[in-house]
Design a protein around this motif. Structure first.
Motif, PDB file in Angstrom:
ATOM      1  N   ALA A 159     -16.565  19.759  14.617  1.00  0.00           N
ATOM      2  CA  ALA A 159     -16.411  19.933  13.262  1.00  0.00           C
ATOM      3  C   ALA A 159     -17.407  19.795  11.934  1.00  0.00           C
ATOM      4  CB  ALA A 159     -15.031  19.872  12.999  1.00  0.00           C
ATOM      5  N   THR A 160     -18.080  20.715  11.171  1.00  0.00           N
ATOM      6  CA  THR A 160     -19.010  20.444  10.740  1.00  0.00           C
ATOM      7  C   THR A 160     -18.325  19.207   9.367  1.00  0.00           C
ATOM      8  OG1 THR A 160     -19.532  22.619  11.132  1.00  0.00           O
ATOM      9  CG2 THR A 160     -20.051  21.356   8.537  1.00  0.00           C
ATOM     10  N   GLY A 161     -17.171  19.710   9.704  1.00  0.00           N
ATOM     11  CA  GLY A 161     -16.201  18.771   8.284  1.00  0.00           C
ATOM     12  C   GLY A 161     -14.797  18.802   8.428  1.00  0.00           C
ATOM     13  N   VAL A 162     -13.974  18.036   7.331  1.00  0.00           N
ATOM     14  CA  VAL A 162     -12.985  17.501   7.442  1.00  0.00           C
ATOM     15  C   VAL A 162     -12.355  18.316   6.485  1.00  0.00           C
ATOM     16  CG1 VAL A 162     -11.837  16.468  10.109  1.00  0.00           C
ATOM     17  CG2 VAL A 162     -12.301  15.691   7.575  1.00  0.00           C
ATOM     18  N   LEU A 163     -11.004  19.193   6.099  1.00  0.00           N
ATOM     19  CA  LEU A 163      -9.858  18.942   4.912  1.00  0.00           C
ATOM     20  C   LEU A 163      -8.861  18.315   4.899  1.00  0.00           C
ATOM     21  CD1 LEU A 163     -10.224  20.556   2.287  1.00  0.00           C
ATOM     22  CD2 LEU A 163      -9.348  22.510   2.814  1.00  0.00           C
ATOM     23  N   VAL A 164      -8.705  17.390   4.692  1.00  0.00           N
ATOM     24  CA  VAL A 164      -7.990  16.300   4.501  1.00  0.00           C
ATOM     25  C   VAL A 164      -6.612  16.420   4.165  1.00  0.00           C
ATOM     26  CG1 VAL A 164      -7.379  13.544   5.588  1.00  0.00           C
ATOM     27  CG2 VAL A 164      -9.236  14.839   5.984  1.00  0.00           C
ATOM     28  N   PRO A 165      -5.592  16.912   4.115  1.00  0.00           N
ATOM     29  CA  PRO A 165      -4.414  16.717   3.077  1.00  0.00           C
ATOM     30  C   PRO A 165      -3.219  15.164   2.817  1.00  0.00           C
ATOM     31  CG  PRO A 165      -4.051  17.350   5.731  1.00  0.00           C
ATOM     32  CD  PRO A 165      -5.187  17.379   5.730  1.00  0.00           C
ATOM     33  N   HIS A 166      -3.104  15.837   1.723  1.00  0.00           N
ATOM     34  CA  HIS A 166      -2.066  14.670   1.399  1.00  0.00           C
ATOM     35  C   HIS A 166      -3.526  13.206   1.316  1.00  0.00           C
ATOM     36  CE1 HIS A 166       1.502  17.313   0.827  1.00  0.00           C
ATOM     37  NE2 HIS A 166       1.088  17.524   2.415  1.00  0.00           N
ATOM     38  N   VAL A 167      -4.365  13.622  -0.107  1.00  0.00           N
ATOM     39  CA  VAL A 167      -4.769  12.320  -0.133  1.00  0.00           C
ATOM     40  C   VAL A 167      -4.368  11.862  -1.058  1.00  0.00           C
ATOM     41  CG1 VAL A 167      -6.849  11.342  -0.879  1.00  0.00           C
ATOM     42  CG2 VAL A 167      -6.874  12.776   1.937  1.00  0.00           C
ATOM     43  N   SER A 168      -3.364  11.473  -1.137  1.00  0.00           N
ATOM     44  CA  SER A 168      -3.164  10.772  -2.644  1.00  0.00           C
ATOM     45  C   SER A 168      -2.564   9.346  -3.385  1.00  0.00           C
ATOM     46  CB  SER A 168      -1.686  11.031  -2.587  1.00  0.00           C
ATOM     47  OG  SER A 168      -0.660  10.207  -1.181  1.00  0.00           O
ATOM     48  N   SER A 169      -3.855   8.476  -2.572  1.00  0.00           N
ATOM     49  CA  SER A 169      -3.725   7.083  -3.033  1.00  0.00           C
ATOM     50  C   SER A 169      -5.395   6.522  -2.709  1.00  0.00           C
ATOM     51  CB  SER A 169      -2.971   6.035  -2.310  1.00  0.00           C
ATOM     52  OG  SER A 169      -3.149   5.527  -1.330  1.00  0.00           O
ATOM     53  N   PRO A 170      -6.649   5.534  -3.832  1.00  0.00           N
ATOM     54  CA  PRO A 170      -7.206   5.177  -2.968  1.00  0.00           C
ATOM     55  C   PRO A 170      -6.961   4.950  -1.290  1.00  0.00           C
ATOM     56  CG  PRO A 170      -6.689   4.897  -5.223  1.00  0.00           C
ATOM     57  CD  PRO A 170      -5.527   5.098  -5.338  1.00  0.00           C
ATOM     58  N   ALA A 171      -5.978   4.165  -1.050  1.00  0.00           N
ATOM     59  CA  ALA A 171      -5.589   3.793  -0.198  1.00  0.00           C
ATOM     60  C   ALA A 171      -6.621   4.282   1.023  1.00  0.00           C
ATOM     61  CB  ALA A 171      -4.859   2.098   0.242  1.00  0.00           C
ATOM     62  N   LYS A 172      -5.172   5.676   1.085  1.00  0.00           N
ATOM     63  CA  LYS A 172      -5.582   6.515   2.338  1.00  0.00           C
ATOM     64  C   LYS A 172      -6.672   7.025   1.241  1.00  0.00           C
ATOM     65  CE  LYS A 172      -3.047   8.095   4.092  1.00  0.00           C
ATOM     66  NZ  LYS A 172      -3.156   7.837   5.796  1.00  0.00           N
ATOM     67  N   ALA A 173      -7.730   7.406   0.781  1.00  0.00           N
ATOM     68  CA  ALA A 173      -8.941   8.007   0.550  1.00  0.00           C
ATOM     69  C   ALA A 173     -10.202   7.009   1.761  1.00  0.00           C
ATOM     70  CB  ALA A 173      -9.749   8.127  -0.748  1.00  0.00           C
ATOM     71  N   ARG A 174     -10.077   5.619   1.013  1.00  0.00           N
ATOM     72  CA  ARG A 174     -10.830   4.865   1.934  1.00  0.00           C
ATOM     73  C   ARG A 174     -10.807   4.506   3.416  1.00  0.00           C
ATOM     74  NH1 ARG A 174      -9.293   1.631  -2.226  1.00  0.00           N
ATOM     75  NH2 ARG A 174      -7.311   0.573  -0.986  1.00  0.00           N
ATOM     76  N   LEU A 187     -16.747  15.498   4.342  1.00  0.00           N
ATOM     77  CA  LEU A 187     -15.203  14.469   4.244  1.00  0.00           C
ATOM     78  C   LEU A 187     -14.820  15.443   3.331  1.00  0.00           C
ATOM     79  CD1 LEU A 187     -12.473  13.285   4.360  1.00  0.00           C
ATOM     80  CD2 LEU A 187     -13.486  11.417   3.696  1.00  0.00           C
ATOM     81  N   ILE A 188     -13.805  15.814   2.928  1.00  0.00           N
ATOM     82  CA  ILE A 188     -13.001  16.698   1.328  1.00  0.00           C
ATOM     83  C   ILE A 188     -11.715  16.493   1.512  1.00  0.00           C
ATOM     84  CG2 ILE A 188     -12.988  18.618   0.656  1.00  0.00           C
ATOM     85  CD1 ILE A 188     -14.788  20.740   1.396  1.00  0.00           C
ATOM     86  N   ALA A 189     -11.150  15.735   0.215  1.00  0.00           N
ATOM     87  CA  ALA A 189     -10.361  15.208   0.433  1.00  0.00           C
ATOM     88  C   ALA A 189      -9.511  16.302  -0.444  1.00  0.00           C
ATOM     89  CB  ALA A 189      -9.897  14.433  -0.217  1.00  0.00           C
ATOM     90  N   MET A 190      -7.706  16.654  -0.127  1.00  0.00           N
ATOM     91  CA  MET A 190      -7.301  17.965  -0.554  1.00  0.00           C
ATOM     92  C   MET A 190      -6.204  16.719  -1.401  1.00  0.00           C
ATOM     93  SD  MET A 190      -5.571  20.092   2.054  1.00  0.00           S
ATOM     94  CE  MET A 190      -5.121  21.178   1.159  1.00  0.00           C
ATOM     95  N   ILE A 191      -6.815  17.353  -3.233  1.00  0.00           N
ATOM     96  CA  ILE A 191      -5.736  17.103  -4.423  1.00  0.00           C
ATOM     97  C   ILE A 191      -3.893  17.735  -4.144  1.00  0.00           C
ATOM     98  CG2 ILE A 191      -5.816  15.382  -6.317  1.00  0.00           C
ATOM     99  CD1 ILE A 191      -7.400  13.860  -4.074  1.00  0.00           C
ATOM    100  N   GLU A 192      -3.286  16.783  -3.757  1.00  0.00           N
ATOM    101  CA  GLU A 192      -2.300  18.227  -4.052  1.00  0.00           C
ATOM    102  C   GLU A 192      -0.643  17.786  -4.051  1.00  0.00           C
ATOM    103  OE1 GLU A 192      -2.117  19.762  -0.659  1.00  0.00           O
ATOM    104  OE2 GLU A 192      -2.387  18.549   0.275  1.00  0.00           O
ATOM    105  N   ASP A 193      -1.411  15.771  -4.846  1.00  0.00           N
ATOM    106  CA  ASP A 193       0.136  15.357  -4.897  1.00  0.00           C
ATOM    107  C   ASP A 193       0.570  14.627  -6.123  1.00  0.00           C
ATOM    108  OD1 ASP A 193       1.517  15.177  -2.144  1.00  0.00           O
ATOM    109  OD2 ASP A 193      -0.681  14.384  -1.414  1.00  0.00           O
ATOM    110  N   PRO A 194       1.695  14.858  -7.085  1.00  0.00           N
ATOM    111  CA  PRO A 194       1.627  14.515  -8.320  1.00  0.00           C
ATOM    112  C   PRO A 194       1.212  12.664  -8.317  1.00  0.00           C
ATOM    113  CG  PRO A 194       3.508  15.443  -7.503  1.00  0.00           C
ATOM    114  CD  PRO A 194       2.861  15.161  -6.451  1.00  0.00           C
TER     115      PRO A 194
END
Length: 261
Positions: free
Chosen positions: A93-108, A150-157
């Motif tokens: 894969a060229t990269g990933v779109l990662v769902p529900h990255v809802s915190s800095p810890a998950k992003a790391r 790496l692209i993080a999905m921002i989709e949680d309040p």
């Protein structure tokens, strides 16, 4: 993701550079939609493991089809976990779109899963990503760390409360604004409701603050122009199934109307 060195900029370089990019989701677990859409000229496709019936074998084949048709093959992984990320990166894969990255810890955590140096990606160069062993260990490491997007999905309040820290995460290339999930979570009247527009503005401003690109799904060119003016540079429109339904509906309506005259 190519393990070789190309003279023209790769997808990650174009994405991070803020180039105007156009992509679509691939929902049908087959190679043909990828080949057709890649042949049209789309800059990238996103194989949608999260919301469509993909498995490791069909993803592997679709990524090969992306390479064959000259389009960047990204995967929206089903879960924001290192094991899911590793499997599709090894498949090329060229990269990933990662769902529900809802915190800095998950992003790391997801950033570490994508990177060798400074990260925790499990090593193997006997995969498509490493040209099945043709690329040496450190050349493969260098190519992967240079090219994986790496692209993080921002989709949680809750992500909105920590958006500045999330987007600043080292190794995170950019963000995708998940208007649909945000609309449902916030019980908004629609994706153009004031609270959703405000959320989009907040996410885009945070990304601009650290010079990172933003991707957005749009319904049409007018919507793309509006978000481009706000600072969005990568646009996802419809899906292979959406295109098929749209074309089929028009064809059916046109021919059915002949019999009504």
């Amino acid at each position: 993701m190519s393990s070789g060195s190309d003279s023209k900029p790769g997808f990650r370089q174009r994405f991070c550079g803020g180039d105007h990019l156009v992509g679509t989701f691939i929902k049908t677990p087959a190679t043909h939609p990828v080949e057709i859409i890649g042949g049209v000229g789309f800059d990238f496709v996103i194989i949608d493991e999260e919301h469509a019936p993909w498995d490791r074998v069909t993803i592997d084949a679709a990524l090969l089809a992306a390479r064959a048709s000259g389009t960047a093959g990204l995967v929206r992984v089903a879960e924001p976990t290192p094991s899911k990320i590793l499997s599709v990166l090894d498949d090329g894969a060229t990269g990933v779109l990662v769902p529900h990255v809802s915190s800095p810890a998950k992003a790391r955590e997801v950033a570490a899963a994508c990177r060798y140096r400074g990260g925790k990606r499990g090593f193997s160069n006997t995969t498509r990503a490493g040209r099945f062993g043709a690329v040496g260990m450190w050349d493969h490491v260098a190519a992967a760390d240079r090219d994986v997007t790496l692209i993080a999905m921002i989709e949680d309040p809750e992500a909105l409360d920590e958006i500045d820290a999330i987007v600043a995460t080292e190794g995170l290339d950019g963000v995708f604004v998940g208007r649909g999930d945000l609309s449902v979570a916030l019980q908004a009247s629609g994706m153009d409701a004031p609270e959703i527009v405000g959320a989009c503005e907040k996410i885009i401003a945070a990304a601009k603050g650290v010079n990172k690109p933003v991707a957005m799904m749009v319904a049409n060119a007018d919507e793309a122009r509006r978000f481009r003016a706000m600072g969005v540079s990568a646009f996802i429109v419809s899906s292979d199934q959406g295109f098929m339904r749209q074309a089929a509906l028009k064809a059916y309506s046109d021919i059915a109307a002949v019999g009504a005259r």
